[in-house]
Each structure stands twice: as structure tokens, then as C-alpha cells.
Design a protein around this motif. Sequence first.
Motif, PDB file in Angstrom:
ATOM      1  N   THR A  27     -28.798 -26.445  -3.475  1.00  0.00           N
ATOM      2  CA  THR A  27     -28.534 -27.566  -4.386  1.00  0.00           C
ATOM      3  C   THR A  27     -27.657 -27.123  -5.548  1.00  0.00           C
ATOM      4  OG1 THR A  27     -30.613 -28.669  -3.811  1.00  0.00           O
ATOM      5  CG2 THR A  27     -29.576 -29.293  -5.891  1.00  0.00           C
ATOM      6  N   LYS A  28     -27.962 -25.958  -6.122  1.00  0.00           N
ATOM      7  CA  LYS A  28     -27.141 -25.436  -7.213  1.00  0.00           C
ATOM      8  C   LYS A  28     -25.712 -25.174  -6.742  1.00  0.00           C
ATOM      9  CE  LYS A  28     -30.827 -23.113  -9.832  1.00  0.00           C
ATOM     10  NZ  LYS A  28     -31.335 -21.789 -10.266  1.00  0.00           N
ATOM     11  N   LEU A  29     -25.587 -24.620  -5.553  1.00  0.00           N
ATOM     12  CA  LEU A  29     -24.265 -24.302  -5.007  1.00  0.00           C
ATOM     13  C   LEU A  29     -23.431 -25.563  -4.801  1.00  0.00           C
ATOM     14  CD1 LEU A  29     -22.359 -22.126  -3.721  1.00  0.00           C
ATOM     15  CD2 LEU A  29     -23.451 -22.674  -1.535  1.00  0.00           C
ATOM     16  N   THR A  30     -24.024 -26.561  -4.173  1.00  0.00           N
ATOM     17  CA  THR A  30     -23.280 -27.785  -3.878  1.00  0.00           C
ATOM     18  C   THR A  30     -23.044 -28.635  -5.123  1.00  0.00           C
ATOM     19  OG1 THR A  30     -25.358 -28.866  -3.191  1.00  0.00           O
ATOM     20  CG2 THR A  30     -24.012 -27.864  -1.468  1.00  0.00           C
ATOM     21  N   ASN A  31     -23.876 -28.463  -6.139  1.00  0.00           N
ATOM     22  CA  ASN A  31     -23.625 -29.143  -7.413  1.00  0.00           C
ATOM     23  C   ASN A  31     -22.515 -28.450  -8.201  1.00  0.00           C
ATOM     24  OD1 ASN A  31     -25.544 -31.128  -7.033  1.00  0.00           O
ATOM     25  ND2 ASN A  31     -27.157 -30.027  -8.113  1.00  0.00           N
ATOM     26  N   LYS A  32     -22.449 -27.132  -8.069  1.00  0.00           N
ATOM     27  CA  LYS A  32     -21.440 -26.353  -8.799  1.00  0.00           C
ATOM     28  C   LYS A  32     -20.040 -26.588  -8.248  1.00  0.00           C
ATOM     29  CE  LYS A  32     -19.785 -23.014 -11.435  1.00  0.00           C
ATOM     30  NZ  LYS A  32     -19.703 -23.127 -12.910  1.00  0.00           N
ATOM     31  N   PHE A  33     -19.925 -26.627  -6.918  1.00  0.00           N
ATOM     32  CA  PHE A  33     -18.615 -26.768  -6.283  1.00  0.00           C
ATOM     33  C   PHE A  33     -18.556 -28.069  -5.489  1.00  0.00           C
ATOM     34  CE2 PHE A  33     -19.559 -22.135  -6.383  1.00  0.00           C
ATOM     35  CZ  PHE A  33     -18.583 -21.757  -7.290  1.00  0.00           C
ATOM     36  N   LYS A  34     -17.535 -28.851  -5.730  1.00  0.00           N
ATOM     37  CA  LYS A  34     -17.402 -30.123  -5.026  1.00  0.00           C
ATOM     38  C   LYS A  34     -17.164 -29.911  -3.536  1.00  0.00           C
ATOM     39  CE  LYS A  34     -15.652 -32.750  -8.983  1.00  0.00           C
ATOM     40  NZ  LYS A  34     -14.531 -33.553  -9.523  1.00  0.00           N
ATOM     41  N   MET A  70     -30.639 -32.119  -2.133  1.00  0.00           N
ATOM     42  CA  MET A  70     -29.695 -31.502  -1.225  1.00  0.00           C
ATOM     43  C   MET A  70     -28.740 -32.550  -0.675  1.00  0.00           C
ATOM     44  SD  MET A  70     -30.564 -29.269   2.179  1.00  0.00           S
ATOM     45  CE  MET A  70     -31.667 -28.259   1.210  1.00  0.00           C
ATOM     46  N   ARG A  71     -27.458 -32.268  -0.662  1.00  0.00           N
ATOM     47  CA  ARG A  71     -26.486 -33.243  -0.189  1.00  0.00           C
ATOM     48  C   ARG A  71     -26.483 -33.305   1.329  1.00  0.00           C
ATOM     49  NH1 ARG A  71     -21.295 -32.075  -4.192  1.00  0.00           N
ATOM     50  NH2 ARG A  71     -22.423 -32.339  -6.141  1.00  0.00           N
ATOM     51  N   SER A  72     -26.772 -34.479   1.851  1.00  0.00           N
ATOM     52  CA  SER A  72     -26.919 -34.627   3.290  1.00  0.00           C
ATOM     53  C   SER A  72     -25.598 -34.532   4.039  1.00  0.00           C
ATOM     54  CB  SER A  72     -27.592 -35.974   3.603  1.00  0.00           C
ATOM     55  OG  SER A  72     -26.811 -37.045   3.103  1.00  0.00           O
ATOM     56  N   LYS A  73     -24.468 -34.593   3.323  1.00  0.00           N
ATOM     57  CA  LYS A  73     -23.179 -34.551   4.016  1.00  0.00           C
ATOM     58  C   LYS A  73     -22.971 -33.227   4.751  1.00  0.00           C
ATOM     59  CE  LYS A  73     -20.304 -32.828   0.197  1.00  0.00           C
ATOM     60  NZ  LYS A  73     -19.136 -33.117  -0.665  1.00  0.00           N
ATOM     61  N   TYR A  74     -23.726 -32.202   4.406  1.00  0.00           N
ATOM     62  CA  TYR A  74     -23.586 -30.912   5.067  1.00  0.00           C
ATOM     63  C   TYR A  74     -24.393 -30.825   6.357  1.00  0.00           C
ATOM     64  CZ  TYR A  74     -21.452 -29.513   0.679  1.00  0.00           C
ATOM     65  OH  TYR A  74     -20.628 -29.430  -0.427  1.00  0.00           O
ATOM     66  N   GLN A 127     -34.165 -14.081   3.995  1.00  0.00           N
ATOM     67  CA  GLN A 127     -35.355 -13.540   3.316  1.00  0.00           C
ATOM     68  C   GLN A 127     -35.820 -14.372   2.129  1.00  0.00           C
ATOM     69  OE1 GLN A 127     -33.918  -9.499   2.606  1.00  0.00           O
ATOM     70  NE2 GLN A 127     -35.051  -8.786   4.393  1.00  0.00           N
ATOM     71  N   LEU A 128     -35.658 -15.685   2.223  1.00  0.00           N
ATOM     72  CA  LEU A 128     -36.127 -16.573   1.159  1.00  0.00           C
ATOM     73  C   LEU A 128     -36.993 -17.679   1.743  1.00  0.00           C
ATOM     74  CD1 LEU A 128     -32.957 -17.092  -1.082  1.00  0.00           C
ATOM     75  CD2 LEU A 128     -34.901 -15.588  -1.539  1.00  0.00           C
ATOM     76  N   SER A 129     -37.866 -18.235   0.914  1.00  0.00           N
ATOM     77  CA  SER A 129     -38.677 -19.377   1.322  1.00  0.00           C
ATOM     78  C   SER A 129     -37.801 -20.617   1.422  1.00  0.00           C
ATOM     79  CB  SER A 129     -39.788 -19.621   0.304  1.00  0.00           C
ATOM     80  OG  SER A 129     -39.233 -20.070  -0.931  1.00  0.00           O
ATOM     81  N   ASN A 130     -38.296 -21.629   2.120  1.00  0.00           N
ATOM     82  CA  ASN A 130     -37.540 -22.878   2.251  1.00  0.00           C
ATOM     83  C   ASN A 130     -37.278 -23.518   0.891  1.00  0.00           C
ATOM     84  OD1 ASN A 130     -37.440 -22.676   5.039  1.00  0.00           O
ATOM     85  ND2 ASN A 130     -39.277 -23.913   5.359  1.00  0.00           N
ATOM     86  N   ALA A 131     -38.261 -23.427   0.001  1.00  0.00           N
ATOM     87  CA  ALA A 131     -38.100 -24.019  -1.333  1.00  0.00           C
ATOM     88  C   ALA A 131     -37.001 -23.312  -2.109  1.00  0.00           C
ATOM     89  CB  ALA A 131     -39.417 -23.943  -2.102  1.00  0.00           C
ATOM     90  N   ALA A 132     -36.958 -21.981  -2.016  1.00  0.00           N
ATOM     91  CA  ALA A 132     -35.921 -21.218  -2.716  1.00  0.00           C
ATOM     92  C   ALA A 132     -34.548 -21.504  -2.130  1.00  0.00           C
ATOM     93  CB  ALA A 132     -36.230 -19.726  -2.637  1.00  0.00           C
ATOM     94  N   VAL A 133     -34.490 -21.627  -0.814  1.00  0.00           N
ATOM     95  CA  VAL A 133     -33.220 -21.948  -0.148  1.00  0.00           C
ATOM     96  C   VAL A 133     -32.698 -23.302  -0.628  1.00  0.00           C
ATOM     97  CG1 VAL A 133     -32.139 -22.506   2.062  1.00  0.00           C
ATOM     98  CG2 VAL A 133     -33.698 -20.554   1.897  1.00  0.00           C
ATOM     99  N   ASP A 134     -33.573 -24.293  -0.642  1.00  0.00           N
ATOM    100  CA  ASP A 134     -33.171 -25.637  -1.076  1.00  0.00           C
ATOM    101  C   ASP A 134     -32.668 -25.619  -2.518  1.00  0.00           C
ATOM    102  OD1 ASP A 134     -33.880 -26.593   1.382  1.00  0.00           O
ATOM    103  OD2 ASP A 134     -35.754 -27.522   0.742  1.00  0.00           O
ATOM    104  N   ALA A 135     -33.340 -24.852  -3.368  1.00  0.00           N
ATOM    105  CA  ALA A 135     -32.949 -24.796  -4.779  1.00  0.00           C
ATOM    106  C   ALA A 135     -31.565 -24.171  -4.943  1.00  0.00           C
ATOM    107  CB  ALA A 135     -33.984 -24.000  -5.572  1.00  0.00           C
ATOM    108  N   ILE A 136     -31.316 -23.075  -4.249  1.00  0.00           N
ATOM    109  CA  ILE A 136     -30.019 -22.405  -4.361  1.00  0.00           C
ATOM    110  C   ILE A 136     -28.919 -23.246  -3.736  1.00  0.00           C
ATOM    111  CG2 ILE A 136     -28.678 -20.394  -3.600  1.00  0.00           C
ATOM    112  CD1 ILE A 136     -31.248 -18.747  -3.898  1.00  0.00           C
TER     113      ILE A 136
END
Length: 206
Positions: free
Chosen positions: A67-74, A1-5, A56-65
Motif C-alpha cells: 500500500t505504501k509503495l503504490t501510494n508513493k508511486f503512481k 491495496m489498489r486492485s488494479k494490480y 519472509q513477511l506476514s500477509n499484514a506486513a506485505v499489504d502495508a508495504i
Amino acid sequence: MRSKYFKYQKIDPSLLKELIDLEPRLAKYIDLNQPFYFRIMPNHFHCLVHTIVSQQLSNAAVDAIWTKLTNKFKKINPKVIANASLESLRNIGFSENKIKCLKQMSYDICDKKLNLKKLEKLPNGKIYDILTKYHNIGNWSVDMLLIFSYYRNNIISYSDYGIKKGLKILYDVNKVDEALINKVTKKFGNHLTLFGLVLWKISNTN
């Protein structure tokens, strides 16, 4: 997860001491000699998006999504989300309801129908009225914005699983009923947000 957020803000120990004075049971869970950090999201839009991810998601699922979001869009901003294809958002892990919510809010911010900075200056009730008109945004989602990006000190999300779990552990009860909610609200007043942060800590360590 990018800490800049995210940023981490240390809680003043004197505030934690005030909390213990209000509720001595908390002394078991608060070590005044150890730093207590509060993870915030200064950018209001980032906070809203992260909150929508978290619904309505677990912390692990939130982190995964996330991460995908911030990797997809700069960059994560209203224009980027408004222009993102539905397929790209689905592939990241967003449900149709969450995509509709993200799109609606992003379009309105881009069209200057919604201004999160101006919203910050309004009383809590007005903010709930405005934001809960959006698809898939309920009181819990507004609570998260008020706590983690607007830094209100009198917000606690009683519908949150972690808050309920923390209350059950702290007060040794099987159910969080209206009487307990009224008791807590009256007791903690403008310390409700900090109390909620401690409850989340309790729920995550027990």
C-alpha cells in the motif's frame, strides 16, 4: 491495496472435481457449489515486485508495504524503481537486500538485459536458472512468478510455510518429508499448481 494490480480468475469446477478424484481427502475442503477464485498478477514486473515485498513477511506486513509503495508511486515499472531514491524505498519498508534486488532487476530490464515477456516462453528450469542469479531471488520467488503471473500448472512451492501447513493438515502429519513430497508430485503432476492453491486455502482456514 489498489486492485488494479490484481485480477481474480474463477477456477473451473471440473478441474476441482479432477483434484478430488485424485485425492478424495480434498472433498472436505472443496465445495464444488461455491466459486473458487485464483488471484493473479498479469503484469510480470508487478508480480516480481510483490513477490520481493512478500519474502519472509506476514500477509499484514506485505499489504502495508504494498500500500505504501503504490501510494508513493503512481506507476510501478522498472524505470520508476530504477530511479527511486534509496531513502524512499527504505521509508516504504524495504530492507537493504530487497532494495538491491529490486534495483538490479529494474536496471537490467531498462537496459534490455532481462525481458520478462520473453522469459515467459522458456521452460521452468531455464527461468529458475536466469532469475536465481539475482541477489535475494531464490526458488520460492521464482515459484510465485510462475504461479501467479506465468500461470504454469505444474508448480508447487514446497518451501512455502502455507503449503507445508496445508500438507500437514490434509495428510495429518507432523512433518513434510521427502517421501510425502515425492508422493504428492507424482500424484498431482500437471495439477500441482491448483493443488497448491487449495493447500493455501486449507492453511488459511485452519
